[in-house]
Design an enzyme around this catalytic site. Structure first.
Site, PDB file in Angstrom:
ATOM      1  N   HIS A 104      -7.820  -2.663  13.680  1.00  0.00           N
ATOM      2  CA  HIS A 104      -7.331  -1.893  12.525  1.00  0.00           C
ATOM      3  C   HIS A 104      -8.203  -0.641  12.313  1.00  0.00           C
ATOM      4  O   HIS A 104      -7.695   0.435  12.001  1.00  0.00           O
ATOM      5  CB  HIS A 104      -7.370  -2.797  11.286  1.00  0.00           C
ATOM      6  CG  HIS A 104      -6.748  -2.231  10.048  1.00  0.00           C
ATOM      7  ND1 HIS A 104      -5.713  -1.328  10.046  1.00  0.00           N
ATOM      8  CD2 HIS A 104      -7.020  -2.472   8.732  1.00  0.00           C
ATOM      9  CE1 HIS A 104      -5.377  -1.029   8.800  1.00  0.00           C
ATOM     10  NE2 HIS A 104      -6.166  -1.697   7.987  1.00  0.00           N
ATOM     11  N   TRP A 115       0.867  -1.185   0.000  1.00  0.00           N
ATOM     12  CA  TRP A 115       0.000   0.000   0.000  1.00  0.00           C
ATOM     13  C   TRP A 115       0.906   1.238   0.000  1.00  0.00           C
ATOM     14  O   TRP A 115       1.900   1.279   0.717  1.00  0.00           O
ATOM     15  CB  TRP A 115      -0.884  -0.031   1.256  1.00  0.00           C
ATOM     16  CG  TRP A 115      -2.041   0.917   1.188  1.00  0.00           C
ATOM     17  CD1 TRP A 115      -2.121   2.159   1.765  1.00  0.00           C
ATOM     18  CD2 TRP A 115      -3.285   0.697   0.513  1.00  0.00           C
ATOM     19  NE1 TRP A 115      -3.331   2.724   1.474  1.00  0.00           N
ATOM     20  CE2 TRP A 115      -4.070   1.853   0.713  1.00  0.00           C
ATOM     21  CE3 TRP A 115      -3.809  -0.357  -0.242  1.00  0.00           C
ATOM     22  CZ2 TRP A 115      -5.354   1.996   0.188  1.00  0.00           C
ATOM     23  CZ3 TRP A 115      -5.080  -0.219  -0.767  1.00  0.00           C
ATOM     24  CH2 TRP A 115      -5.844   0.948  -0.548  1.00  0.00           C
ATOM     25  N   HIS A 124      -2.664 -11.257   4.153  1.00  0.00           N
ATOM     26  CA  HIS A 124      -2.687 -10.929   5.583  1.00  0.00           C
ATOM     27  C   HIS A 124      -4.116 -10.861   6.118  1.00  0.00           C
ATOM     28  O   HIS A 124      -5.081 -10.811   5.349  1.00  0.00           O
ATOM     29  CB  HIS A 124      -1.965  -9.603   5.833  1.00  0.00           C
ATOM     30  CG  HIS A 124      -2.688  -8.416   5.275  1.00  0.00           C
ATOM     31  ND1 HIS A 124      -2.589  -8.028   3.957  1.00  0.00           N
ATOM     32  CD2 HIS A 124      -3.546  -7.536   5.860  1.00  0.00           C
ATOM     33  CE1 HIS A 124      -3.335  -6.955   3.748  1.00  0.00           C
ATOM     34  NE2 HIS A 124      -3.941  -6.644   4.888  1.00  0.00           N
TER      35      HIS A 124
HETATM   36 ZN   LIG Z   1      -5.143  -5.023   5.930  1.00  0.00          ZN
END
Ligand SMILES: [Zn+2]
Length: 212
Positions: A60, A20, A54
């Site tokens: 998160h 990312w 993942h």
């Molecule tokens: Zn993630």
């Protein structure tokens, strides 16, 4: 469970692989080397926890949510359905409505991403993601697990936060970074085990499927 053949749906980890854009790069380095006189080869690695294949933990996106070390085995091991998504932009409610989604299902979405996005180490911005309306549809149907075939369930410029929120706040476990190009739609046995990183918001995982 059929012991026939396991299909690896994880992506390989290597230095320089895609990640990312604002996440750290992957670096895997030989720190000790037999060729240079050391008694053993020993490597070190450094990477973000949302890179490659993942698992996302609730923490998160959910304040006070669980860390990845608390991922329940039931969410990540057991029957899973691969659904092929025809839409090349996003997973949308109108397409999901045709699949009779049931409570407790583990769903892995095979999109154009699987054959398109993993061929390059460059980040693909217009990958197929789950629209926030579709994410709410999945949480309303009380699915257990959602897997996607690129680096995020949400989009790069839209629905990133909303889609993660809708799924994670509903207690749905998320697997990201799968490569489903070798898998036909249908029901398989899934085994996906994230590393037991205490209180982490995510962890690299190996994911495999077996025909039933
Ligand atoms: Zn993630």
């Amino acid at each position: 469970m059929g012991m026939s053949s396991w299909i690896d749906i994880s992506v390989p980890l290597y230095t320089g692989m895609v990640h990312w854009p604002d996440n750290p790069p992957v670096r895997i380095e030989r720190m000790k080397n037999i060729d240079e006189g050391d008694v053993a080869n020993v490597s070190a690695m450094s990477m973000g926890v949302h890179t490659g294949t993942h698992v996302d933990a609730p923490i998160h996106f959910v304040h006070g949510g669980r860390g990845v070390h608390l991922a329940p085995f039931e969410a990540l091991i057991g029957p899973a359905r691969i659904i092929e998504i025809k839409d090349t932009h996003a997973v949308k409610v109108n397409e999901l409505e045709h699949h009779d989604i049931q409570p407790g299902e583990r769903l892995l979405f095979k999109t154009l991403n699987s054959t398109r996005c993993w061929r390059t180490d460059d980040f693909i911005e217009d990958f197929v993601y789950i629209s926030q309306a579709a994410a709410r549809y999945l949480s309303d149907r009380h699915v257990q697990t959602v897997g996607v075939d690129y680096l995020s369930v949400g989009g790069f410029t839209t629905d990133a936060e909303e889609t993660h929120q809708a799924l994670l706040s509903a207690g749905i476990w998320i697997i990201e970074g799968l490569n489903l190009s070798a898998v036909e739609p249908g029901i398989y046995e899934l085994a996906c085990l994230p590393l037991k990183i205490v209180d982490s918001d995510g962890a690299p995982a190996r994911a495999v499927l077996a025909a039933r």
